[in-house]
Scaffold this motif. Sequence first.
Motif, PDB file in Angstrom:
ATOM      1  N   UNK A 196       0.718  -1.202   0.076  1.00  0.00           N
ATOM      2  CA  UNK A 196       0.015   0.116  -0.181  1.00  0.00           C
ATOM      3  C   UNK A 196       0.869   1.286   0.043  1.00  0.00           C
ATOM      4  N   UNK A 197       0.752   1.933  -1.124  1.00  0.00           N
ATOM      5  CA  UNK A 197       1.805   3.368  -1.273  1.00  0.00           C
ATOM      6  C   UNK A 197       1.020   4.379  -1.417  1.00  0.00           C
ATOM      7  N   UNK A 198       1.302   5.663  -0.798  1.00  0.00           N
ATOM      8  CA  UNK A 198       0.752   6.747  -0.775  1.00  0.00           C
ATOM      9  C   UNK A 198       1.501   7.491  -2.060  1.00  0.00           C
ATOM     10  N   UNK A 199       0.680   7.898  -3.374  1.00  0.00           N
ATOM     11  CA  UNK A 199       1.196   8.361  -4.448  1.00  0.00           C
ATOM     12  C   UNK A 199       1.190   9.828  -4.354  1.00  0.00           C
ATOM     13  N   UNK A 200      -0.125  10.391  -3.657  1.00  0.00           N
ATOM     14  CA  UNK A 200      -0.263  11.961  -3.683  1.00  0.00           C
ATOM     15  C   UNK A 200      -1.274  12.168  -2.638  1.00  0.00           C
ATOM     16  N   UNK A 201      -1.258  13.379  -1.972  1.00  0.00           N
ATOM     17  CA  UNK A 201      -2.257  13.881  -1.183  1.00  0.00           C
ATOM     18  C   UNK A 201      -2.447  15.347  -1.419  1.00  0.00           C
ATOM     19  N   UNK A 202      -3.841  15.634  -1.685  1.00  0.00           N
ATOM     20  CA  UNK A 202      -4.223  16.961  -1.866  1.00  0.00           C
ATOM     21  C   UNK A 202      -5.098  17.268  -0.705  1.00  0.00           C
ATOM     22  N   UNK A 203      -4.841  18.372   0.030  1.00  0.00           N
ATOM     23  CA  UNK A 203      -5.728  18.871   0.793  1.00  0.00           C
ATOM     24  C   UNK A 203      -6.557  20.015   0.041  1.00  0.00           C
ATOM     25  N   UNK A 204      -7.776  20.007   0.805  1.00  0.00           N
ATOM     26  CA  UNK A 204      -8.698  20.951   0.087  1.00  0.00           C
ATOM     27  C   UNK A 204      -8.446  22.196   0.919  1.00  0.00           C
ATOM     28  N   UNK A 205      -8.810  23.337   0.265  1.00  0.00           N
ATOM     29  CA  UNK A 205      -8.921  24.548   1.252  1.00  0.00           C
ATOM     30  C   UNK A 205      -9.984  24.497   2.257  1.00  0.00           C
ATOM     31  N   UNK A 206      -9.830  25.060   3.266  1.00  0.00           N
ATOM     32  CA  UNK A 206     -10.567  25.402   4.718  1.00  0.00           C
ATOM     33  C   UNK A 206     -11.638  26.237   4.278  1.00  0.00           C
ATOM     34  N   UNK A 207     -12.810  26.064   4.760  1.00  0.00           N
ATOM     35  CA  UNK A 207     -13.802  27.133   4.305  1.00  0.00           C
ATOM     36  C   UNK A 207     -13.984  27.821   5.707  1.00  0.00           C
ATOM     37  N   UNK A 208     -13.931  27.087   6.688  1.00  0.00           N
ATOM     38  CA  UNK A 208     -13.959  27.657   8.149  1.00  0.00           C
ATOM     39  C   UNK A 208     -12.644  27.544   8.808  1.00  0.00           C
ATOM     40  N   UNK A 209     -12.136  28.596   9.173  1.00  0.00           N
ATOM     41  CA  UNK A 209     -10.853  28.623   9.638  1.00  0.00           C
ATOM     42  C   UNK A 209     -10.586  27.983  11.191  1.00  0.00           C
ATOM     43  N   UNK A 210     -11.816  27.816  11.806  1.00  0.00           N
ATOM     44  CA  UNK A 210     -11.914  27.286  13.165  1.00  0.00           C
ATOM     45  C   UNK A 210     -12.096  25.824  13.073  1.00  0.00           C
ATOM     46  N   UNK A 211     -12.394  25.140  11.874  1.00  0.00           N
ATOM     47  CA  UNK A 211     -12.628  23.794  11.871  1.00  0.00           C
ATOM     48  C   UNK A 211     -11.252  22.906  12.158  1.00  0.00           C
ATOM     49  N   UNK A 212     -11.613  21.916  12.946  1.00  0.00           N
ATOM     50  CA  UNK A 212     -10.728  21.132  13.381  1.00  0.00           C
ATOM     51  C   UNK A 212     -10.025  20.182  12.536  1.00  0.00           C
ATOM     52  N   UNK A 213     -10.837  20.074  11.269  1.00  0.00           N
ATOM     53  CA  UNK A 213     -10.346  18.975  10.230  1.00  0.00           C
ATOM     54  C   UNK A 213     -10.642  19.551   8.940  1.00  0.00           C
ATOM     55  N   UNK A 214      -9.987  19.008   7.789  1.00  0.00           N
ATOM     56  CA  UNK A 214     -10.504  19.367   6.522  1.00  0.00           C
ATOM     57  C   UNK A 214     -10.412  18.426   5.691  1.00  0.00           C
ATOM     58  N   UNK A 215     -10.924  18.269   4.583  1.00  0.00           N
ATOM     59  CA  UNK A 215     -10.980  17.299   3.666  1.00  0.00           C
ATOM     60  C   UNK A 215      -9.516  17.019   2.783  1.00  0.00           C
ATOM     61  N   UNK A 216      -9.112  15.934   2.498  1.00  0.00           N
ATOM     62  CA  UNK A 216      -8.063  15.570   1.921  1.00  0.00           C
ATOM     63  C   UNK A 216      -8.424  14.536   0.904  1.00  0.00           C
TER      64      UNK A 216
END
Length: 142
Positions: free
Chosen positions: A51-71
């Motif tokens: 199992x190999x990670x090729x790439x990871x793209x983090x989505x921009x946060x809509x809410x700066x106070x959010x504890x997590x964001x989508x990737x």
Amino acid sequence: PRGARAAQLSMSAEAAVNALLTAAAGVTALVSTRIYPTIAPEGTAPPLVVVELVSNVREPRIDAASASHLATSRIQLNLVAADYVTIKALREECIAACQFQRGVIGGVTVVAILPDGDGPISYDPGTGLYHQPADLMVTFHE
């Protein structure tokens, strides 16, 4: 060691995919516990999955106070087997174990796992082994 591998993979797309593969009876019937992050130990008998990670793209946060964001991570399953029939079966079982899964998997909150294409099956006459990459796109909360 399994403990070191679990720590290395915690809270990632790789952790989610690893959890699904190790829990899938169809996959473990073929590879037993031979599911590895990034690289298999030298001399490991086939069949196996890396199992190999090729790439990871983090989505921009809509809410700066959010504890997590989508990737979204592209995960490549590098499949290895001693014969053509097994490599085909291993690919089918791995994709079936992962596709369309969501929820908390391996400690990761997964939004979706989608298959994203397969590479060609190749044969290495030097080792006598068949190889095939299969890609997954994993969207999760990071």
